[in-house]
Write an enzyme that holds these catalytic residues in place. Structure first.
Site, PDB file in Angstrom:
ATOM      1  CB  SER A  21      -0.939  -0.013   1.210  1.00 57.63           C
ATOM      2  OG  SER A  21      -0.217  -0.182   2.403  1.00 57.63           O
ATOM      3  CD  GLU A  23       1.195   7.651   5.247  1.00 60.51           C
ATOM      4  OE1 GLU A  23       0.947   6.561   5.814  1.00 60.51           O
ATOM      5  OE2 GLU A  23       1.735   8.600   5.824  1.00 60.51           O
ATOM      6  CG  ASP A 115       2.018  14.670  16.583  1.00 57.22           C
ATOM      7  OD1 ASP A 115       2.080  13.687  17.343  1.00 57.22           O
ATOM      8  OD2 ASP A 115       2.653  14.771  15.523  1.00 57.22           O
ATOM      9  CG  PHE A 226      10.433  12.976   8.382  1.00 55.42           C
ATOM     10  CD1 PHE A 226       9.929  14.259   8.518  1.00 55.42           C
ATOM     11  CD2 PHE A 226      10.402  12.375   7.126  1.00 55.42           C
ATOM     12  CE1 PHE A 226       9.425  14.935   7.417  1.00 55.42           C
ATOM     13  CE2 PHE A 226       9.906  13.047   6.024  1.00 55.42           C
ATOM     14  CZ  PHE A 226       9.420  14.336   6.181  1.00 55.42           C
ATOM     15  CG  HIS A 276       1.656   1.868   4.549  1.00 57.28           C
ATOM     16  ND1 HIS A 276       0.487   2.018   3.845  1.00 57.28           N
ATOM     17  CD2 HIS A 276       1.958   3.101   5.050  1.00 57.28           C
ATOM     18  CE1 HIS A 276       0.083   3.286   3.908  1.00 57.28           C
ATOM     19  NE2 HIS A 276       0.959   3.953   4.627  1.00 57.28           N
TER      20      HIS A 276
HETATM   21  P1  FAD Z   1      -2.233   6.503  19.835  1.00 59.69           P
HETATM   22  O1  FAD Z   1      -2.106   5.188  19.178  1.00 59.69           O
HETATM   23  O2  FAD Z   1      -3.549   6.879  20.365  1.00 59.69           O
HETATM   24  O3  FAD Z   1      -1.192   6.622  20.992  1.00 59.69           O
HETATM   25  C1  FAD Z   1       0.181   6.314  20.787  1.00 59.69           C
HETATM   26  C2  FAD Z   1       0.814   5.995  22.121  1.00 59.69           C
HETATM   27  O4  FAD Z   1       0.931   7.175  22.885  1.00 59.69           O
HETATM   28  C3  FAD Z   1      -0.011   5.038  22.909  1.00 59.69           C
HETATM   29  O5  FAD Z   1       0.461   3.766  22.732  1.00 59.69           O
HETATM   30  C4  FAD Z   1       0.049   5.501  24.335  1.00 59.69           C
HETATM   31  O6  FAD Z   1       0.918   4.707  25.069  1.00 59.69           O
HETATM   32  C5  FAD Z   1       0.569   6.908  24.234  1.00 59.69           C
HETATM   33  N1  FAD Z   1      -0.467   7.861  24.584  1.00 59.69           N
HETATM   34  C6  FAD Z   1      -1.523   8.223  23.828  1.00 59.69           C
HETATM   35  N2  FAD Z   1      -2.251   9.147  24.463  1.00 59.69           N
HETATM   36  C7  FAD Z   1      -1.623   9.357  25.645  1.00 59.69           C
HETATM   37  C8  FAD Z   1      -1.891  10.190  26.741  1.00 59.69           C
HETATM   38  N3  FAD Z   1      -2.943  10.998  26.761  1.00 59.69           N
HETATM   39  N4  FAD Z   1      -1.013  10.143  27.779  1.00 59.69           N
HETATM   40  C9  FAD Z   1       0.050   9.326  27.774  1.00 59.69           C
HETATM   41  N5  FAD Z   1       0.344   8.501  26.744  1.00 59.69           N
HETATM   42  C10 FAD Z   1      -0.482   8.523  25.716  1.00 59.69           C
HETATM   43  N6  FAD Z   1      -0.433  12.305  12.239  1.00 59.69           N
HETATM   44  C11 FAD Z   1      -1.218  13.225  11.596  1.00 59.69           C
HETATM   45  O7  FAD Z   1      -1.379  14.364  12.097  1.00 59.69           O
HETATM   46  N7  FAD Z   1      -1.843  12.931  10.402  1.00 59.69           N
HETATM   47  C12 FAD Z   1      -1.719  11.717   9.817  1.00 59.69           C
HETATM   48  O8  FAD Z   1      -2.288  11.488   8.733  1.00 59.69           O
HETATM   49  C13 FAD Z   1      -0.912  10.717  10.466  1.00 59.69           C
HETATM   50  N8  FAD Z   1      -0.779   9.476   9.933  1.00 59.69           N
HETATM   51  C14 FAD Z   1      -0.051   8.532  10.604  1.00 59.69           C
HETATM   52  C15 FAD Z   1       0.041   7.232  10.077  1.00 59.69           C
HETATM   53  C16 FAD Z   1       0.775   6.246  10.721  1.00 59.69           C
HETATM   54  C17 FAD Z   1       0.838   4.863  10.118  1.00 59.69           C
HETATM   55  C18 FAD Z   1       1.479   6.563  11.919  1.00 59.69           C
HETATM   56  C19 FAD Z   1       2.304   5.512  12.598  1.00 59.69           C
HETATM   57  C20 FAD Z   1       1.384   7.840  12.463  1.00 59.69           C
HETATM   58  C21 FAD Z   1       0.619   8.832  11.833  1.00 59.69           C
HETATM   59  N9  FAD Z   1       0.497  10.125  12.359  1.00 59.69           N
HETATM   60  C22 FAD Z   1      -0.271  11.063  11.695  1.00 59.69           C
HETATM   61  C23 FAD Z   1       1.218  10.514  13.590  1.00 59.69           C
HETATM   62  C24 FAD Z   1       0.346  10.416  14.852  1.00 59.69           C
HETATM   63  O9  FAD Z   1      -0.746  11.295  14.755  1.00 59.69           O
HETATM   64  C25 FAD Z   1       1.197  10.767  16.062  1.00 59.69           C
HETATM   65  O10 FAD Z   1       2.201   9.830  16.263  1.00 59.69           O
HETATM   66  C26 FAD Z   1       0.438  11.036  17.347  1.00 59.69           C
HETATM   67  O11 FAD Z   1       1.322  11.579  18.306  1.00 59.69           O
HETATM   68  C27 FAD Z   1      -0.202   9.805  17.977  1.00 59.69           C
HETATM   69  O12 FAD Z   1      -1.370   9.455  17.336  1.00 59.69           O
HETATM   70  P2  FAD Z   1      -1.769   7.876  17.354  1.00 59.69           P
HETATM   71  O13 FAD Z   1      -3.130   7.684  16.883  1.00 59.69           O
HETATM   72  O14 FAD Z   1      -0.696   7.115  16.686  1.00 59.69           O
HETATM   73  O15 FAD Z   1      -1.694   7.654  18.909  1.00 59.69           O
END
Ligand code: FAD
Length: 308
Positions: A21, A23, A115, A226, A276
């Site tokens: 896939s 991105e 973030d 990055f 990916h």
């Molecule tokens: P989550 O999976 O919800 O959390 C990641 C980890 O952080 C968890 O395992 C947990 O241990 C810890 N955590 C989460 N919340 C808390 C909290 N409140 N307190 C303490 N620990 C916590 N970013 C963008 O803006 N746009 C995108 O399109 C985008 N695409 C992405 C695609 C992929 C495949 C990946 C790997 C990352 C992407 N990101 C993107 C980055 C991502 O948004 C950031 O890494 C963000 O900081 C975490 O979002 P998440 O959904 O991965 O976090």
């Protein structure tokens, strides 16, 4: 460095050549849009499982992500996956974005927390009327549209905010329990990190495919940047390979292809069946690496010839 004995499979379906896939990020200017579509035309005949389009921090690219996804749907036979974050947004607004995607035919969302506005490292505070976590977002998407496939993130070196690997995998488990059926990893350069993470994940009873996210290093300085922000490590050997090439893009490209091809071929040898690619909206390296994985253009059916 010797490879550890990896688990037999990354949980993905068996295929003669790996499944892939791609991105992309939504283009900012007309010129970037033109270049993205040249990339899509070049890569589409490789018949990826899906192509995903990122969502800018805090929803800053909401309209551009939507427009890119809509164009992919209307002009190609590719299956789009829309990234979506819930940081700094009301549930109702996030739900609207999902509904708009659903209406145009999107059935795959990459659901993320995103973030905090202060960047990685700043404390995350959910919006008072927002989703509390990525797991809540996944649950809501599945509750409202059971036929949307939901992919989530995974972090082989743990997320920089995670207190421990266990805490990190707790979140992955919560996302899977909420209905996610695939995770894509943050990029990594050392395959051992991925295999160790996979062992941890499997030992917690998480059985969804954990698809390695591969970043071909188009520009070492940028990739290192990055990596710093994403909490991914850059091995010394990688820096060494790009040493002295700052002003030599041709050689850099050849080295980048060799490095990424070596990484994916080793993963494939150890049973990884899906990849990916973080394309950075460029086709050449990803096309070459896919070729080395045994993937060939499938004619025009899935392809860019249908994309104007
Ligand atoms: P989550 O999976 O919800 O959390 C990641 C980890 O952080 C968890 O395992 C947990 O241990 C810890 N955590 C989460 N919340 C808390 C909290 N409140 N307190 C303490 N620990 C916590 N970013 C963008 O803006 N746009 C995108 O399109 C985008 N695409 C992405 C695609 C992929 C495949 C990946 C790997 C990352 C992407 N990101 C993107 C980055 C991502 O948004 C950031 O890494 C963000 O900081 C975490 O979002 P998440 O959904 O991965 O976090």
């Amino acid at each position: 460095m010797t490879e550890p004995t990896p688990p037999a499979s990354n949980g993905a379906r068996a295929l003669p050549a790996p499944a892939i896939s791609f991105e992309f990020f939504p283009p900012k200017t007309e010129e970037m849009e033109k270049s993205l579509w040249e990339t899509i035309k070049r890569l589409a005949p490789l018949a990826p499982n899906f192509v995903s389009v990122t969502y800018g921090a805090g929803g800053s690219t909401r309209e551009r992500t939507h427009a890119t996804i809509a164009r992919i749907l209307s002009e190609t036979a590719l299956v789009p996956a829309a990234h979506l974050t819930c940081v700094d947004a009301r549930c109702a607004d996030v739900d609207d974005v999902v509904s708009r995607y659903y209406e145009v035919g999107v059935r795959h969302i990459v659901a993320l927390r995103g973030d905090p506005a202060g960047g990685i490292g700043a404390a995350y505070t959910p919006h008072p009327e927002g989703y509390r976590s990525s797991a809540d977002l996944v649950a809501s998407i599945k509750r409202r549209h059971g036929d949307i496939e939901v992919t989530v993130s995974a972090y082989p070196e743990k997320h920089p905010e995670s207190a421990s690997f266990d805490a990190d995998i707790d979140m992955l488990k919560a996302k899977v329990d909420a209905g996610a059926t695939r995770a894509i990893t943050q990029f990594f350069f050392d395959n051992d990190l991925y295999f160790r993470y996979l062992e941890r994940v499997r030992s917690r009873g998480i059985n969804i495919p954990i698809v390695p996210g591969i970043l071909p290093v188009q520009n070492f300085k940028q990739a290192a940047n990055f990596a710093k922000r994403a909490g991914a490590s850059v091995p010394g050997w990688l820096a060494q390979k790009f040493e002295g090439l700052d002003d030599d893009p041709e050689t850099r490209k050849l080295v980048a292809a060799a490095v990424a091809a070596g990484q994916v071929q080793k993963l494939a040898k150890h049973g990884v069946e899906t990849f990916h690619f973080y394309t950075m909206n460029r086709a050449d390296l990803v096309f070459a690496i896919s070729h080395l994985l045994g993937i060939r253009p499938k004619g025009t059916k899935n392809g860019a010839q249908e994309a104007a």
